[in-house]
Design an enzyme around this catalytic site. Structure first.
Site, PDB file in Angstrom:
ATOM      1  N   GLU A   1       1.178  41.030  67.035  1.00  0.00           N
ATOM      2  CA  GLU A   1      -0.120  41.705  67.005  1.00  0.00           C
ATOM      3  C   GLU A   1      -0.706  41.810  68.419  1.00  0.00           C
ATOM      4  O   GLU A   1      -1.228  42.861  68.819  1.00  0.00           O
ATOM      5  CB  GLU A   1      -1.109  40.935  66.106  1.00  0.00           C
ATOM      6  CG  GLU A   1      -0.689  40.836  64.642  1.00  0.00           C
ATOM      7  CD  GLU A   1       0.144  39.579  64.356  1.00  0.00           C
ATOM      8  OE1 GLU A   1       0.906  39.152  65.250  1.00  0.00           O
ATOM      9  OE2 GLU A   1       0.044  39.048  63.240  1.00  0.00           O
TER      10      GLU A   1
ATOM     11  N   LEU B   1      31.719  23.631  70.108  1.00  0.00           N
ATOM     12  CA  LEU B   1      30.506  24.017  69.365  1.00  0.00           C
ATOM     13  C   LEU B   1      29.574  24.903  70.176  1.00  0.00           C
ATOM     14  O   LEU B   1      28.352  24.819  70.063  1.00  0.00           O
ATOM     15  CB  LEU B   1      29.764  22.780  68.832  1.00  0.00           C
ATOM     16  CG  LEU B   1      30.510  21.955  67.789  1.00  0.00           C
ATOM     17  CD1 LEU B   1      29.645  20.801  67.315  1.00  0.00           C
ATOM     18  CD2 LEU B   1      30.939  22.810  66.607  1.00  0.00           C
TER      19      LEU B   1
ATOM     20  N   ALA C   1      33.628  15.775  54.466  1.00  0.00           N
ATOM     21  CA  ALA C   1      32.721  14.725  53.981  1.00  0.00           C
ATOM     22  C   ALA C   1      31.269  15.202  54.045  1.00  0.00           C
ATOM     23  O   ALA C   1      30.489  14.974  53.112  1.00  0.00           O
ATOM     24  CB  ALA C   1      32.891  13.452  54.823  1.00  0.00           C
TER      25      ALA C   1
END
Lengths: 356, 356
Positions: A52, A206, A273
């Protein structure tokens, strides 16, 4: 609103704040033509101006008077002071007469903007294209509503659901196109998690990498779950996102810590797991299943027993997308809406007449 | 040849004979326009006239003279007397001057037609659109060439590769669209096989049903593999194809018996023990993997250890198709061509530089 949604999509998918777009329209004239666009804006991420404010600044820069104008915005304007002042005040100060917004802001602190604007004499129309706006900010909306990250579980398996061969070899089950897709997903999430077991077995970096192999602009937080130590030489410690080692096996603790760090979207890449624990806790909101045309036969399964013993109790998601990525398939499935029509539950056995 | 391939596709996919189409073209005139079509035909299955005979009969019915004409046929004309006389003789008797065929006939008895025609003065052009013709008759071509049926292994699993929940429940893992597709496949194969274990656990009818639930026109031979008795009340004994119980666990024996019965295309629907034995014998030519967006966690895996202990040795196929069927995904993969370009083997680990 279509234009506001387009603008919103320019913002980053990751980060603590939602993607929001805003279009300011001039007051209705006497003709029947479209109302003039006074200004446009979108949110570029936490710490930067809200959509905005951007739109109001754009209108000012263009030399437009915003008094009596309509603000079309994809999310209910915020009513609180965070790193930036409340948008409601900015809209009021600019003389906006009407606000049309899509999604309701579920935030405890940021919400309530529509009520505040109405109390101050602004006409508010809510819910316009709310579904499209919700899709755009799905993880954020879920995280703010439920107080925990939206969890995407990535599975990369053979057709027999195994993540490795018997000797543990798993590089590469899927092909380069599937892996590139997975890297693009990493670049859009806040955090990526694996177990210490996966770190020790596969030594993943990663990181989010581009198709050329370079680091993507945004790197997710790298989360390691488990009590064992991570070797100092692990590739995880190389260039990339911050590393966070959570020495616990408790899924609730993991999600609580990440929620406190404003992680809205968590990508879990294993190992089995952790995937199994997430299924047991019923916190897998989305599955990205990459499937390669290979049968591994005897290796580790992607998930283990998690408490559902019968098909009717098994975790089932709603398929959003099926696509081919090179030699592999990707199935994206998401948590099913809580409200389902009577008889719509496909996990129940069907009438006995149907033969197999 | 396009037209001949279209005609061929009208024939049945199942049965001991291949699908063949034939178009007879008038001799080239002096103009440059297309040569006139004198007759068309296709083979409707064993015991009915071959495509060439059909096309010659069509030309005669239309009142055309076939002397000096060209026969365009998707398969090398047969040179032996089976249930019908040799096509080579029919073509010679009709005065055909030229034969253009796609696929070479690999049959020991039926093959040799092209050489015979050439020896009798007919011009023969071989190999036109051979790949398209081969796709049309893939199982037949494989079976005649290798002396055993083309084996399609059907897997219907959750995303974790399991075919049942822990309590054995498996109805229904996949949805109605996937099951309808599987029934359409049954209607196109010669035989469908399951183990006695699957019969005892699931009591399948092994029929091919249409979308309305009625029996399809063609019903595959129903093959049960294993030494245990099939209960007299098994649904397998209901309306449908003939039932053949092979009291063996030896895959080679099963395939040998079925080849002797002229089974060209065998669909194997389980159980895991049979799937595993087929993988061990390396006779899975095609996989139809139906994947549902569900995690079963602790149930039976679709396949077990079959001898490949490392990823590089695992059975890998080439993906032909990935599609969505309602909530489920279908991945169709086939045996990879024996000749692969150097370096094209994706099962080998890639360069270490690529990070995960």
């Amino acid at each position: 609103m279509d234009r506001a949604l387009q603008l919103a999509a320019r913002g980053p998918a990751h980060g603590p704040n939602p993607r929001v777009g805003c279009v300011l329209l001039g007051p209705p004239g006497h003709g029947t033509g479209p109302r003039p666009v006074l200004g446009e804006g979108w949110h570029r991420g936490a710490g930067t101006p809200h959509a905005e404010t951007e739109a109001l600044a754009d209108a000012a820069w263009r030399g437009h008077d915003t008094r009596g104008a309509t603000a079309v915005v994809t999310l209910e304007p915020c009513a609180h002071t965070g790193r930036t002042p409340p948008c409601t005040e900015a809209l009021l100060a600019a003389g906006i007469a009407e606000v049309v917004h899509a999604l309701h802001d579920p935030g405890h602190r940021s919400g309530g903007g529509a009520a505040l604007l109405r109390a101050r004499g602004v006409r508010v129309v809510a819910g316009v294209r709310a579904d499209a706006a919700a899709r755009l900010v799905r993880p954020w909306h879920h995280a703010v509503l439920h107080g925990r990250p939206w969890v995407t579980l990535k599975l990369a398996t053979g057709l027999d659901g195994r993540v490795a061969a018997q000797d543990g070899s798993s590089r590469w089950i899927t092909g380069p196109q599937a892996r590139a897709h997975a890297h693009a997903v990493r670049a859009a999430v806040d955090a990526v998690a694996v177990t210490t077991g996966t770190v020790l077995a596969d030594d993943p970096a990663l990181t989010a990498r581009t198709r050329t192999g370079s680091l993507a602009e945004h790197q997710p937080l790298r989360v390691v779950v488990g009590e064992r130590d991570v070797p100092a030489a692990a590739r995880l410690h190389g260039p990339g996102g911050e590393v966070l080692h959570l020495r616990t096996h408790d899924v609730a603790t993991v999600l609580h810590v990440l929620a406190a760090r404003q992680v809205r979207h968590l990508l879990v890449e294993g190992g089995p797991a952790l995937a199994t624990a997430l299924l047991a806790a019923d916190v897998v909101d989305e599955v990205h299943a990459y499937l390669a045309p290979v049968a591994l036969g005897g290796g580790q399964a992607a998930v283990g027993p998690y408490g559902a013993t019968t098909l009717a109790d098994a975790r089932r998601w709603s398929t959003a997308e099926v696509r081919r990525l090179g030699q592999d398939a990707l199935l994206v499935a998401r948590r099913r809406p809580v409200t389902t029509a009577p008889g719509a539950d496909r996990t129940r056995p069907r009438a006995q007449e149907e033969e197999i």
